[in-house]
Design a protein around this motif. Structure first.
Motif, PDB file in Angstrom:
ATOM      1  N   GLU A  68      53.278  63.444  11.516  1.00  0.00           N
ATOM      2  CA  GLU A  68      52.741  62.103  11.293  1.00  0.00           C
ATOM      3  C   GLU A  68      51.406  61.868  11.997  1.00  0.00           C
ATOM      4  OE1 GLU A  68      56.243  59.040  11.113  1.00  0.00           O
ATOM      5  OE2 GLU A  68      56.618  60.369  12.819  1.00  0.00           O
ATOM      6  N   GLY A  69      50.590  61.014  11.377  1.00  0.00           N
ATOM      7  CA  GLY A  69      49.416  60.462  12.034  1.00  0.00           C
ATOM      8  C   GLY A  69      48.161  61.290  11.988  1.00  0.00           C
ATOM      9  N   ALA A  70      48.160  62.381  11.234  1.00  0.00           N
ATOM     10  CA  ALA A  70      46.993  63.269  11.189  1.00  0.00           C
ATOM     11  C   ALA A  70      46.079  62.914  10.020  1.00  0.00           C
ATOM     12  CB  ALA A  70      47.438  64.720  11.053  1.00  0.00           C
ATOM     13  N   ARG A  71      44.861  63.377  10.108  1.00  0.00           N
ATOM     14  CA  ARG A  71      43.969  63.393   8.948  1.00  0.00           C
ATOM     15  C   ARG A  71      44.408  64.567   8.080  1.00  0.00           C
ATOM     16  NH1 ARG A  71      39.948  64.145  11.585  1.00  0.00           N
ATOM     17  NH2 ARG A  71      39.094  62.017  11.627  1.00  0.00           N
ATOM     18  N   LEU A  72      44.671  64.320   6.808  1.00  0.00           N
ATOM     19  CA  LEU A  72      45.115  65.371   5.902  1.00  0.00           C
ATOM     20  C   LEU A  72      43.979  65.752   4.958  1.00  0.00           C
ATOM     21  CD1 LEU A  72      48.655  64.055   4.814  1.00  0.00           C
ATOM     22  CD2 LEU A  72      48.034  65.381   6.858  1.00  0.00           C
ATOM     23  N   ILE A  73      43.553  66.987   5.028  1.00  0.00           N
ATOM     24  CA  ILE A  73      42.624  67.541   4.045  1.00  0.00           C
ATOM     25  C   ILE A  73      43.507  68.208   2.996  1.00  0.00           C
ATOM     26  CG2 ILE A  73      40.754  69.166   3.638  1.00  0.00           C
ATOM     27  CD1 ILE A  73      39.902  68.775   6.546  1.00  0.00           C
ATOM     28  N   ILE A  74      43.668  67.550   1.851  1.00  0.00           N
ATOM     29  CA  ILE A  74      44.675  67.961   0.883  1.00  0.00           C
ATOM     30  C   ILE A  74      44.380  69.337   0.291  1.00  0.00           C
ATOM     31  CG2 ILE A  74      45.828  67.335  -1.290  1.00  0.00           C
ATOM     32  CD1 ILE A  74      46.518  65.501   1.072  1.00  0.00           C
ATOM     33  N   GLY A  75      43.098  69.676   0.138  1.00  0.00           N
ATOM     34  CA  GLY A  75      42.719  70.964  -0.433  1.00  0.00           C
ATOM     35  C   GLY A  75      42.107  70.845  -1.807  1.00  0.00           C
ATOM     36  N   ASP A  76      42.223  69.672  -2.430  1.00  0.00           N
ATOM     37  CA  ASP A  76      41.665  69.451  -3.762  1.00  0.00           C
ATOM     38  C   ASP A  76      40.437  68.558  -3.732  1.00  0.00           C
ATOM     39  OD1 ASP A  76      42.738  67.000  -3.107  1.00  0.00           O
ATOM     40  OD2 ASP A  76      43.943  66.786  -4.920  1.00  0.00           O
ATOM     41  N   VAL A 121      40.846  63.503   1.030  1.00  0.00           N
ATOM     42  CA  VAL A 121      41.161  63.385   2.448  1.00  0.00           C
ATOM     43  C   VAL A 121      41.978  62.115   2.660  1.00  0.00           C
ATOM     44  CG1 VAL A 121      40.222  63.115   4.780  1.00  0.00           C
ATOM     45  CG2 VAL A 121      39.048  64.564   3.128  1.00  0.00           C
ATOM     46  N   VAL A 122      43.065  62.229   3.391  1.00  0.00           N
ATOM     47  CA  VAL A 122      43.926  61.090   3.694  1.00  0.00           C
ATOM     48  C   VAL A 122      43.886  60.853   5.194  1.00  0.00           C
ATOM     49  CG1 VAL A 122      46.270  60.161   3.602  1.00  0.00           C
ATOM     50  CG2 VAL A 122      45.437  61.630   1.747  1.00  0.00           C
ATOM     51  N   GLU A 123      43.463  59.674   5.596  1.00  0.00           N
ATOM     52  CA  GLU A 123      43.482  59.312   7.010  1.00  0.00           C
ATOM     53  C   GLU A 123      44.870  58.793   7.387  1.00  0.00           C
ATOM     54  OE1 GLU A 123      41.047  60.017   8.907  1.00  0.00           O
ATOM     55  OE2 GLU A 123      39.426  60.379   7.473  1.00  0.00           O
ATOM     56  N   ASN A 124      45.309  59.127   8.596  1.00  0.00           N
ATOM     57  CA  ASN A 124      46.606  58.687   9.104  1.00  0.00           C
ATOM     58  C   ASN A 124      47.727  59.028   8.118  1.00  0.00           C
ATOM     59  OD1 ASN A 124      48.423  57.533  10.895  1.00  0.00           O
ATOM     60  ND2 ASN A 124      48.147  55.466  10.079  1.00  0.00           N
ATOM     61  N   GLY A 125      47.776  60.298   7.737  1.00  0.00           N
ATOM     62  CA  GLY A 125      48.751  60.733   6.752  1.00  0.00           C
ATOM     63  C   GLY A 125      49.993  61.351   7.374  1.00  0.00           C
ATOM     64  N   THR A 126      50.956  61.605   6.512  1.00  0.00           N
ATOM     65  CA  THR A 126      52.234  62.202   6.919  1.00  0.00           C
ATOM     66  C   THR A 126      52.600  63.315   5.949  1.00  0.00           C
ATOM     67  OG1 THR A 126      53.057  60.137   7.893  1.00  0.00           O
ATOM     68  CG2 THR A 126      54.709  61.770   7.260  1.00  0.00           C
ATOM     69  N   ILE A 127      53.119  64.404   6.505  1.00  0.00           N
ATOM     70  CA  ILE A 127      53.679  65.483   5.693  1.00  0.00           C
ATOM     71  C   ILE A 127      55.154  65.600   6.042  1.00  0.00           C
ATOM     72  CG2 ILE A 127      53.606  67.936   5.113  1.00  0.00           C
ATOM     73  CD1 ILE A 127      50.723  67.989   6.121  1.00  0.00           C
ATOM     74  N   VAL A 128      56.010  65.514   5.042  1.00  0.00           N
ATOM     75  CA  VAL A 128      57.440  65.709   5.251  1.00  0.00           C
ATOM     76  C   VAL A 128      57.816  67.083   4.711  1.00  0.00           C
ATOM     77  CG1 VAL A 128      59.767  64.880   4.771  1.00  0.00           C
ATOM     78  CG2 VAL A 128      57.908  63.236   5.106  1.00  0.00           C
ATOM     79  N   VAL A 129      58.422  67.883   5.569  1.00  0.00           N
ATOM     80  CA  VAL A 129      58.801  69.253   5.231  1.00  0.00           C
ATOM     81  C   VAL A 129      60.313  69.385   5.272  1.00  0.00           C
ATOM     82  CG1 VAL A 129      58.662  71.667   5.955  1.00  0.00           C
ATOM     83  CG2 VAL A 129      56.637  70.198   6.104  1.00  0.00           C
TER      84      VAL A 129
END
Length: 402
Positions: free
Chosen positions: A28-36, A39-47
């Motif tokens: 939680e809470g990271a900047r996400l560089i999606i790859g496409d 860019v998502v600020e304050n993003g979350t990845i659920v694994v």
């Protein structure tokens, strides 16, 4: 690079229902560089296990999930190297692949000089190791000491393609280079036959080239991938136009040594002391001819990028850390950090037809790098690795790969 705020969460959440259990983790809470390009600020990845089940802003974290606070960090997909040459023995290939994972590389395409006895390794999931893909044995004319199919006729070229196809190779590699007059070059008639035979089997062809005129001939023969850019001269307008007329053609630049001493201290923790010392001894300013050789290829890459050519990242050779150096060189050649990241993630996955890699999206393999700084500001920030998550598991970066 498209930036997306929390307000636009609905547009960037890629999720499907998945039950929470002990293996579910929310980063939680990271900047996400999606790859496409997003860019998502304050993003979350659920694994969940080895898969991403949600990525974006406004993601609902399942009850009972382990939560990892990544505030202040940047997360990007693991890097995909589309042109390498791995070692000839199983033990050494495993080390090659584990070293790549240490540096944030999730997949490596070995381009045409492989030990065919190791081909079954492509189907193995080796803990803590990058994926292994292969072009089998590439095609050349007679060339001593090079482990390739060495042909003298069009039919021998076609047979080499069929032999590779029987091994289910992902790509056919052909060398169109006389090695500064030391060997005979695969002829236009021969490479046309090779490309035709490969396309019959739905296999794409990648060409090692040096000269601009060979690049033109290969494009006329419907080549799919350039394993190098033009290296003998600055490309002319006709070459640029021919690339633009072929939107599915892919360029792997494989830029050469810039010929300047560089800071390699960032590599020190990832290599045994003796290996790092050897690299440092070779880390010197080189002759102007070396710098000029880089200059030609750098300018050509800049022209191709400006023309909208599809580009991926490849390092050639067997340098597990090389992706980070190559990405810096690509920026120095005129690409933006955002373009280089897309080339090194999504574009690489598309070229190698890895459906579950290259972007941070639901359903993809949980392969990502957690960085201490933003590579969109400075591409060398890809080297500031906090952790690497490969197939949902943290790669052990506490010491060099033995």
């Amino acid at each position: 690079m498209r930036r997306v705020s929390v307000i636009a969460a609905a547009a960037v959440v890629f999720a499907y229902a998945a039950p929470a259990h002990a293996q579910t983790t929310a980063y939680e809470g990271a900047r996400l560089i999606i790859g496409d390009g997003t860019v998502v600020e304050n993003g979350t990845i659920v694994v969940d296990g080895a898969r991403i089940v949600a990525a974006g802003a406004g993601v609902n974290v399942p009850a009972g999930a382990q939560r990892v606070n990544l505030a202040g960090k940047t997360v990007m997909p693991m890097i995909i190297d589309t042109h390498v040459h791995l070692s000839p023995t199983r033990e050494r290939v495993v080390r090659d692949l584990k070293q790549r994972a240490y540096y944030g590389v999730s997949a490596a395409m070995s381009m045409g000089t492989d030990n065919l006895e190791l081909m079954p390794m492509r189907n193995e999931v080796i803990p803590g190791a990058a994926r292994f893909l292969s072009a089998g044995r590439g095609i050349t004319r007679k060339e001593p000491m090079r482990p390739t199919h060495q042909i003298e006729s069009e039919e021998e070229g076609r047979k080499a393609v069929r032999d590779n196809a029987a091994l289910n190779v992902q790509i056919i590699k052909v060398w169109v280079d006389d090695r500064e007059g030391k060997v005979q070059k695969v002829t236009p008639e021969q490479y046309a036959a090779i490309i035709d035979e490969a396309h019959k089997a739905d296999i794409r062809v990648s060409a090692h080239i040096f000269n601009m005129e060979d690049a033109k001939g290969l494009m006329r023969a419907n080549l799919d991938i350039f394993a190098h850019g033009v290296r003998d001269k600055d490309v002319d307008d006709e070459t640029v136009a021919m690339f633009k007329q072929r939107p599915n053609l892919v360029l792997i630049p494989n830029l050469p040594d810039r010929g300047v001493k560089v800071d390699r201290n960032w590599m020190k923790s990832g290599l045994p002391a003796d290996e790092f010392a050897k690299l440092e001894a070779e880390n010197i300013d080189r002759a102007q001819v070396v710098k000029d050789f880089f200059g030609i290829q750098s300018r050509n890459l800049g022209k191709m990028n400006a023309a909208g050519v599809k580009i991926t990242m490849g390092t050639d050779g067997n340098r597990p850390w090389g992706a980070h150096e190559e990405m810096e060189d690509m920026v120095l050649s005129g690409m933006t950090p955002a373009q280089v990241i897309v080339a090194s993630t999504r574009n690489g996955a598309e070229l190698l037809r890895i459906a579950d890699a290259g972007t941070l999206e639901a359903g993809k393999s949980a392969d990502f790098i957690v960085l201490d700084a933003n590579p969109l500001d400075d591409i060398t920030n890809t080297r500031k690795i906090s952790s690497v998550i490969l197939r949902g598991v943290a790669v052990d970066r506490s010491q060099p790969v033995p």
